[in-house]
Design an enzyme around this catalytic site. Structure first.
Site, PDB file in Angstrom:
ATOM      1  N   TRP A  23       0.774  -1.346   0.051  1.00  0.00           N
ATOM      2  CA  TRP A  23      -0.213  -0.211  -0.067  1.00  0.00           C
ATOM      3  C   TRP A  23       1.359   1.129  -0.038  1.00  0.00           C
ATOM      4  CZ3 TRP A  23      -4.104  -1.849  -2.209  1.00  0.00           C
ATOM      5  CH2 TRP A  23      -4.904  -2.377  -1.499  1.00  0.00           C
ATOM      6  N   ASP A  69      -1.483   6.610   6.420  1.00  0.00           N
ATOM      7  CA  ASP A  69      -2.925   5.559   5.989  1.00  0.00           C
ATOM      8  C   ASP A  69      -2.836   4.178   6.647  1.00  0.00           C
ATOM      9  OD1 ASP A  69      -4.055   3.225   5.335  1.00  0.00           O
ATOM     10  OD2 ASP A  69      -2.914   3.086   3.487  1.00  0.00           O
ATOM     11  N   LYS A  96     -12.364  -2.161   6.596  1.00  0.00           N
ATOM     12  CA  LYS A  96     -11.393  -2.913   7.542  1.00  0.00           C
ATOM     13  C   LYS A  96     -12.009  -2.769   9.331  1.00  0.00           C
ATOM     14  CE  LYS A  96      -8.592  -2.932   3.542  1.00  0.00           C
ATOM     15  NZ  LYS A  96      -7.704  -2.412   3.729  1.00  0.00           N
TER      16      LYS A  96
HETATM   17  C1  LIG Z   1      -7.203  -1.603   2.549  1.00  0.00           C
HETATM   18  C2  LIG Z   1      -6.033  -0.798   2.371  1.00  0.00           C
HETATM   19  C3  LIG Z   1      -6.225   0.098   0.999  1.00  0.00           C
HETATM   20  C4  LIG Z   1      -6.920  -0.139  -0.413  1.00  0.00           C
HETATM   21  O1  LIG Z   1      -8.575   0.229  -0.236  1.00  0.00           O
HETATM   22  P1  LIG Z   1      -9.367   0.879  -1.096  1.00  0.00           P
HETATM   23  O2  LIG Z   1     -10.534   1.126   0.164  1.00  0.00           O
HETATM   24  O3  LIG Z   1      -9.942  -0.340  -0.672  1.00  0.00           O
HETATM   25  O4  LIG Z   1      -8.444   2.002  -2.065  1.00  0.00           O
HETATM   26  C5  LIG Z   1      -4.955   0.951   1.248  1.00  0.00           C
HETATM   27  N1  LIG Z   1      -4.552   1.201   2.957  1.00  0.00           N
HETATM   28  C6  LIG Z   1      -3.705   0.118   3.211  1.00  0.00           C
HETATM   29  C7  LIG Z   1      -3.415   0.132   4.656  1.00  0.00           C
HETATM   30  C8  LIG Z   1      -5.448  -0.852   3.208  1.00  0.00           C
HETATM   31  O5  LIG Z   1      -5.280  -1.937   4.043  1.00  0.00           O
END
Ligand SMILES: *Cc1c(COP(=O)(O)O)cnc(C)c1O
Length: 360
Positions: free
Chosen positions: A101, A171, A195
């Site tokens: 990511w 993030d 998540k």
């Molecule tokens: C799942 C995830 C993403 C991507 O998320 P989307 O909403 O599908 O774009 C980005 N960063 C992390 C840490 C993730 O777990």
């Protein structure tokens, strides 16, 4: 009705209480005679939903008044572009690469400016967090970027990097609301909610006010400008209304559980059951350096791909679902977010013990 223990990395398990409440309110939300899915986002009822949701996440995280909370769309992945478009005044940013990511975010930012990859753990397939106490932070960096919890690899920053005064952008998709945070240490905290908070379709951005400006990169679309959404209180256009409503219910649920300090304690207790088992198992092995282990995502392997596949298949038959590791890593991964009950982790470990006896 029977529910499984769902170890999916995302979209992921939600608190049963929340799902039941939503079900009970499906046809008639609080006497409005309609579902939240059917109501105007400009209605009084929805205004109360979004205002309450914002206040509750502010309470939970202790978000100071000089930060704004935005409920946006486009997933975490859209932030990979939105962050540089809005923050790259000097067109320079430093990225710490701890997994797929962060890698994707850095690659996207490269479309807009110079990206310095100042640290990486790719040399050992992202199984640890690099020492970030004294990194070569770029003089003119607009921000330093991290992925705080690496969903795929199961690592977590236990200490934030020393950014030497630069704005930290994080993030937190897969560790959002899993433990207390000091919001003042960040310029931007963001995550997709699917998540650890709610249904897919909402991304929450917590951003310090001074970073919200009209001075964005030329050509930045209105919809990708933080100021658009901050000025309109996340109602510039139709927001992901039903998703925000469910997030709001999860915030209430977290408050009822005792808030983020209580969640941290519960998450530590849950993760310990699994890590303790992995540390003494003769068949299964955790893939992450112990000091950097995530409380949310726990990858493990047997070292034999056929046996891994057999485990995932038999686990599913036993009501333990979505344990297959990410396609780039293989093996297994148990995501044990806030809403995964302690009993679910115990059931997983009991199953692993049995599998070990039968297959060793
Ligand atoms: C799942 C995830 C993403 C991507 O998320 P989307 O909403 O599908 O774009 C980005 N960063 C992390 C840490 C993730 O777990």
């Amino acid at each position: 009705m029977s529910r499984v223990y769902n170890f999916s990395a995302g979209p992921a398990v939600l608190p049963e209480e929340v799902l039941k409440e939503a079900a009970a309110e499906m046809l008639d939300y609080k006497g409005t005679g309609m579902s939240v899915m059917e109501m105007s986002h400009r209605s009084k009822a929805f205004e109360e939903i979004i205002t309450t949701a914002e206040q509750d996440i502010r309470d939970l995280m202790g978000i100071p008044d000089n930060y704004r909370v935005l409920f946006l769309q486009g997933g975490a992945s859209q932030q990979f572009a939105m962050i540089p478009m809005n923050l790259m005044k000097n067109r320079v940013a430093d990225y710490i690469i701890t997994g797929q990511w962060a890698k994707k975010a850095a690659k996207e930012a490269e479309k807009y400016g110079k990206v310095n990859r100042i640290a990486s753990s790719e040399d050992k397939t992202f199984s640890y967090i690099p020492d970030c106490s004294d990194l070569p932070i770029s003089e003119d960096a607009d921000y330093v970027y991290i992925c705080e919890n690496n969903t795929i690899y199961g690592t977590k920053f236990k200490e934030l990097p020393n950014t030497k005064g630069k704005t930290l952008v994080a993030d937190v998709s897969s560790c959002f609301l899993s433990e207390p945070v000091d919001v003042t240490k960040y310029g931007v905290i963001y995550g997709g909610v699917q998540k650890n908070i709610g249904p897919a379709g909402v991304v929450i951005v917590i951003i310090r006010e001074d970073l919200i400006t009209e001075d964005v990169l030329p050509g930045t679309p209105t919809m990708l400008t933080y100021k658009t959404h901050a000025d309109a209180k996340s109602l510039y256009n139709t927001p992901p209304a039903y998703g925000i409503y469910i997030c709001g219910k999860v915030f209430k649920w977290l408050k009822a559980q005792g808030g983020l300090a209580a969640m941290k304690e519960r998450n530590e207790k849950k993760a310990k059951v699994l890590y303790d088992f992995l540390d003494q198992s003769r068949l299964f092995k955790g893939t992450v350096v112990p000091k950097d282990r995530s409380l949310m995502n726990v990858p493990f392997v047997t070292g034999n791909a056929d046996l891994d596949a057999k485990f995932v298949k038999e686990a599913k038959e036993a009501g333990l679902e979505n344990l297959k590791g990410h396609r780039t890593v293989g093996g297994m991964r148990a995501s044990i977010y806030n809403a995964m009950p302690y009993e679910g982790v115990v059931a997983l470990v009991d199953f692993m013990k049995k599998f070990e006896e039968e297959n060793l």
